[in-house]
Enzyme design. Structure first.
Site, PDB file in Angstrom:
ATOM      1  N   GLU A 101       5.118 -28.930 -12.139  1.00 34.22           N
ATOM      2  CA  GLU A 101       3.847 -29.674 -12.319  1.00 34.22           C
ATOM      3  C   GLU A 101       3.387 -29.603 -13.767  1.00 34.22           C
ATOM      4  O   GLU A 101       2.897 -30.583 -14.325  1.00 34.22           O
ATOM      5  CB  GLU A 101       2.769 -29.115 -11.397  1.00 34.22           C
ATOM      6  CG  GLU A 101       3.085 -29.222  -9.918  1.00 34.22           C
ATOM      7  CD  GLU A 101       3.527 -30.613  -9.495  1.00 34.22           C
ATOM      8  OE1 GLU A 101       4.374 -30.723  -8.592  1.00 34.22           O
ATOM      9  OE2 GLU A 101       3.055 -31.609 -10.092  1.00 34.22           O
ATOM     10  N   HIS A 160       6.601 -37.947   1.223  1.00 38.04           N
ATOM     11  CA  HIS A 160       6.728 -39.099   0.329  1.00 38.04           C
ATOM     12  C   HIS A 160       6.774 -40.421   1.080  1.00 38.04           C
ATOM     13  O   HIS A 160       6.485 -41.469   0.487  1.00 38.04           O
ATOM     14  CB  HIS A 160       7.963 -38.927  -0.540  1.00 38.04           C
ATOM     15  CG  HIS A 160       7.884 -37.720  -1.409  1.00 38.04           C
ATOM     16  ND1 HIS A 160       7.951 -36.444  -0.892  1.00 38.04           N
ATOM     17  CD2 HIS A 160       7.692 -37.571  -2.724  1.00 38.04           C
ATOM     18  CE1 HIS A 160       7.812 -35.579  -1.870  1.00 38.04           C
ATOM     19  NE2 HIS A 160       7.651 -36.225  -2.994  1.00 38.04           N
TER      20      HIS A 160
HETATM   21  C1  D0W Z   1      -0.662 -38.196  -9.108  1.00 42.02           C
HETATM   22  C2  D0W Z   1       0.761 -37.940  -8.760  1.00 42.02           C
HETATM   23  O1  D0W Z   1       1.219 -38.178  -7.664  1.00 42.02           O
HETATM   24  N1  D0W Z   1       1.552 -37.427  -9.752  1.00 42.02           N
HETATM   25  C3  D0W Z   1       2.968 -37.148  -9.525  1.00 42.02           C
HETATM   26  C4  D0W Z   1       3.649 -36.869 -10.862  1.00 42.02           C
HETATM   27  C5  D0W Z   1       3.719 -38.137 -11.672  1.00 42.02           C
HETATM   28  O2  D0W Z   1       4.319 -39.095 -11.190  1.00 42.02           O
HETATM   29  O3  D0W Z   1       3.159 -38.163 -12.791  1.00 42.02           O
HETATM   30  C6  D0W Z   1       3.087 -35.897  -8.655  1.00 42.02           C
HETATM   31  O4  D0W Z   1       2.519 -34.912  -9.014  1.00 42.02           O
HETATM   32  N2  D0W Z   1       3.844 -35.963  -7.538  1.00 42.02           N
HETATM   33  C7  D0W Z   1       3.918 -34.836  -6.595  1.00 42.02           C
HETATM   34  C8  D0W Z   1       5.310 -34.191  -6.521  1.00 42.02           C
HETATM   35  C9  D0W Z   1       5.188 -32.788  -5.885  1.00 42.02           C
HETATM   36  C10 D0W Z   1       6.513 -32.045  -5.592  1.00 42.02           C
HETATM   37  C11 D0W Z   1       7.493 -32.894  -4.814  1.00 42.02           C
HETATM   38  O5  D0W Z   1       7.099 -33.725  -4.038  1.00 42.02           O
HETATM   39  N3  D0W Z   1       8.819 -32.601  -4.988  1.00 42.02           N
HETATM   40  C12 D0W Z   1       9.835 -33.232  -4.110  1.00 42.02           C
HETATM   41  C13 D0W Z   1      11.254 -32.955  -4.626  1.00 42.02           C
HETATM   42  C14 D0W Z   1      11.357 -31.754  -5.493  1.00 42.02           C
HETATM   43  C15 D0W Z   1      11.372 -30.471  -4.929  1.00 42.02           C
HETATM   44  C16 D0W Z   1      11.490 -29.368  -5.756  1.00 42.02           C
HETATM   45  C17 D0W Z   1      11.578 -29.526  -7.167  1.00 42.02           C
HETATM   46  O6  D0W Z   1      11.723 -28.455  -7.990  1.00 42.02           O
HETATM   47  C18 D0W Z   1      11.549 -30.802  -7.708  1.00 42.02           C
HETATM   48  C19 D0W Z   1      11.420 -31.910  -6.874  1.00 42.02           C
HETATM   49  C20 D0W Z   1       9.717 -32.656  -2.705  1.00 42.02           C
HETATM   50  O7  D0W Z   1       8.964 -31.697  -2.534  1.00 42.02           O
HETATM   51  O8  D0W Z   1      10.375 -33.211  -1.830  1.00 42.02           O
HETATM   52  C21 D0W Z   1       6.191 -30.831  -4.730  1.00 42.02           C
HETATM   53  C22 D0W Z   1       6.563 -29.602  -5.525  1.00 42.02           C
HETATM   54  C23 D0W Z   1       7.553 -30.063  -6.575  1.00 42.02           C
HETATM   55  C24 D0W Z   1       7.159 -31.488  -6.852  1.00 42.02           C
HETATM   56  C25 D0W Z   1       5.874 -34.056  -7.932  1.00 42.02           C
HETATM   57  O9  D0W Z   1       5.322 -33.305  -8.734  1.00 42.02           O
HETATM   58  O10 D0W Z   1       6.884 -34.739  -8.210  1.00 42.02           O
HETATM   59 ZN    ZN Z   2       7.310 -34.179 -10.025  1.00 41.91          ZN
END
Ligand code: D0W
Ligand code: ZN
Length: 619
Positions: free
Chosen positions: A361, A492
């Site tokens: 993040e 998602h």
């Molecule tokens: C306002 C808004 O929405 N902003 C966007 C960012 C932007 O677009 O500017 C954003 O914050 N998206 C949330 C999302 C959260 C997480 C995610 O969903 N991860 C995937 C896959 C994964 C898992 C482990 C990893 O190490 C890397 C990826 C899952 O959990 O399946 C959960 C914890 C990790 C990242 C994110 O940060 O990408």
């Molecule tokens: Zn991310």
């Protein structure tokens, strides 16, 4: 503002056009922060009142987008010779779902809000062994902890099935409505369907083909890890049914979606006597959420990157609130597009996984900070995968035994250069990075087919399991039906966040890691590299991030790696020592699985009602 264009009358007057672009940016920096603030308020306090305010603000932003689109028609921007101005117009004109007439826009935002609310409020009851069956549990932290730690087949199956009953099963109608309206909007914007629109952000010819080639390049590595995990899980769950078609029951892999197998480390570590128990070390040292963020921020600033703005810590939500309100716990990073407000919202737990997520993040926020002086429409990643890769690239250095030793998160008696510990470290990385590959690939394979109309609502679940069985080699632990909607149990999908960006990120983050390690003067195996304190590496990364989406992504890729393509060779190089070890471990195993899940699992795609009807007739 509209008058500027018409008064000059000349659709090719670049000077007038640039004045209009300035006006657009000034107004966008007012409208977008309001929409973000309303969305933030709802995400951190899910109430009907806040939902209404969020919908109202989204409506206002969509009207601004429509107005702006109409004003772009005053200019012959497609024939501009100034590339930067032309690219700004192209992005201003690309207004997505805002193109829908107000009533349809309200419908699509309502459908999305319904699904997001169902997902974020879901609780699962009737836990086996509970005295009080009306006790109900949330995903974060309870169900996630059960999936991570339990070795009780029944308890795992209860959490796995219960979560899907409380989320996906309640969404098909809203999802179908969302697909219909998203496709209508995409059509109005000149795309064949919403998937075509989403893929357009990569500005890449035959993007689907390119993704398939990257996936094929990684299949053998995944099959090795899958065969090894299956072998060890069969030992742990001896006596329980594994399908003869070769898949692994999806509830055994330490994660609600089997997307990351890191919680199986104690079962799968090559040398169990040499644990990487960072979570325990964090707890022994009384780590707090804030300390995790300070640690991450220090890694960024030691590279010469930007610190968090003072407001960041006050305005963010870094822990799950304890006042009982409903929040969207799923982590996220927020750009308010006013160059001042940047926040993170997450329900942090003190674990190594959450230390990694915190870096992920913070990587988003660093990108926001680096491109904050770009025109508003260029404040995005070079492509969405770039935005997902930044935090993970830094985490590749933070996770190394060498770095853990440096920050006192390695047991004092452990030697970071011990080759057996290094192999355990590589296994730990593989359980997160290699295990993820098919999952990162298949979610949008499923969604692109839904948007193309090739998958109808009554096939949603069948097509989902076809992909899960074929690409990921996992099977449902209990019978699935068309009345189920298991894709909807993954954040998602109801949250309408595209997913191929993570597959792209998992490939390019190793290309970035390789290039930055070279810049940092690292010698030796790639998996041992720690770029910590290398301002040379930091400068390269910053220069790329400052571009935002002002250039096409191969230019940004070239700025870091010196070449313009995505490829899997650096990921494969990183894991080479483990690949050799795995080949020996599974030499007597059958690698892979049948395309279809076995007869017992997942083929009973008949609707439940037929079963119930038959049951009634014969009793
Ligand atoms: C306002 C808004 O929405 N902003 C966007 C960012 C932007 O677009 O500017 C954003 O914050 N998206 C949330 C999302 C959260 C997480 C995610 O969903 N991860 C995937 C896959 C994964 C898992 C482990 C990893 O190490 C890397 C990826 C899952 O959990 O399946 C959960 C914890 C990790 C990242 C994110 O940060 O990408
Ligand atoms: Zn991310």
């Amino acid at each position: 503002v509209a008058s500027i264009g018409s008064s000059f009358g000349d659709r090719n007057n670049i000077t007038a056009a640039k004045i209009w672009l300035e006006e657009y940016n000034t107004e966008a920096e007012k409208v977008r922060p309001e929409a973000q603030e309303a969305s933030w308020t709802w995400n951190t306090n899910i109430t009907d009142y806040n939902n209404r305010l969020k919908l109202e603000a989204e409506k206002k932003k969509s009207e601004f987008d429509k107005r702006s689109y109409n004003q772009t028609l005053n200019w012959d921007w497609k024939n501009f010779t100034e590339i930067n101005a032309k690219r700004q117009f192209y992005k201003i004109a690309d207004i997505g779902e805002s193109v829908l007439p107000t009533d349809k826009f309200q419908q699509i935002t309502k459908a999305k809000s319904n699904m997001q609310s169902v997902y974020s409020k879901a609780r699962v009851c009737n836990k086996p062994g509970d005295q009080d069956p009306s006790k109900c549990y949330p995903l974060n932290p309870t169900l996630e902890n059960i999936m991570a730690k339990s070795t009780d087949w029944k308890e795992l199956a209860w959490a796995w099935e219960g979560w899907r009953n409380e989320t996906g099963r309640k969404m098909p109608d809203d999802y179908e409505k969302f697909v219909e309206l998203a496709n209508e909007a995409a059509g109005m914007n000149g795309y064949t369907d919403n998937g075509d629109y989403w893929r357009s952000w990569y500005e890449t010819e035959n993007f689907e083909k390119q993704m398939e080639e990257l996936f094929i390049g990684l299949k053998d590595l995944y099959k090795l890890l899958h065969a090894y995990a299956r072998k060890k899980l069969k030992e742990r769950f001896v006596g329980h049914p594994f399908p003869d078609s070769g898949q692994i029951p999806a509830h055994l892999l330490g994660n609600m979606w089997a997307q990351s197998w890191g919680n199986l480390f104690t079962l799968l570590a090559p040398y169990p006597g040499k644990p990487l128990d960072v979570t325990e070390m964090m707890r022994e040292q009384n780590y707090t959420t804030r300390k995790m963020f300070d640690l991450s921020e220090k890694f960024f600033t030691d590279l010469g990157l930007d610190p968090m703005p003072p407001k960041f810590y006050n305005d963010s939500m870094l822990d799950k609130p304890e006042d009982g309100r409903d929040v969207v716990c799923h982590a996220s990073a927020w750009d308010f597009y006013n160059r001042k407000d940047f926040r993170i919202k997450q329900c942090t737990q003190v674990t190594m996984d959450w230390l990694i997520t915190t870096h992920h993040e913070m990587g988003h926020v660093q990108y926001f900070l680096q491109y904050k002086d770009q025109p508003v429409v260029f404040r995005r990643g070079a492509n969405p995968g770039f935005h997902e890769a930044i935090g993970d690239v830094l985490a590749l250095s933070v996770s190394t035994p060498k770095h853990l030793k440096k920050i006192n998160l390695l047991r004092p008696n452990q030697n970071p250069d011990d080759e057996e510990l290094q192999l355990n470290f590589l296994m730990n990385q593989a359980l997160k990075k290699i295990a993820f590959i098919p999952f990162g690939y298949l979610i949008d394979q499923w969604r692109w087919k839904v948007f193309k109309g090739e998958t109808k609502k009554d096939e949603y679940n069948e097509d989902w399991w076809n992909l899960r069985c074929k690409h990921q080699g996992v099977s449902p632990p209990v019978q699935r039906f068309n009345t189920d909607f298991d894709a909807g149990s993954k954040f998602h999908v109801p949250n309408n966040t595209p997913y191929i960006r993570y597959f792209v990120s998992y490939v390019i983050q190793f290309q970035f890691h390789k290039a930055l390690c070279k810049e940092a003067g690292h010698n030796g195996p790639l998996h041992k590299c720690d770029i910590d304190q290398s301002t040379e590496a930091g400068n390269k990364l910053a220069a790329m991030m400052k571009l935002g989406s002002s250039k096409e992504w191969p230019d940004a890729m070239e700025a870091i790696t010196g070449q313009r393509k995505m490829n899997v060779s650096d990921l494969i190089e990183y894991f080479a020592p483990l690949e050799d070890w795995l080949k020996k471990e599974v030499k007597n195993e059958t690698l892979g699985w049948d395309d279809q899940c076995g007869r017992i699992w997942g083929n009973g795609m008949r609707t439940k009602s037929i079963f119930i009807a038959i049951y009634i007739i014969f009793h």
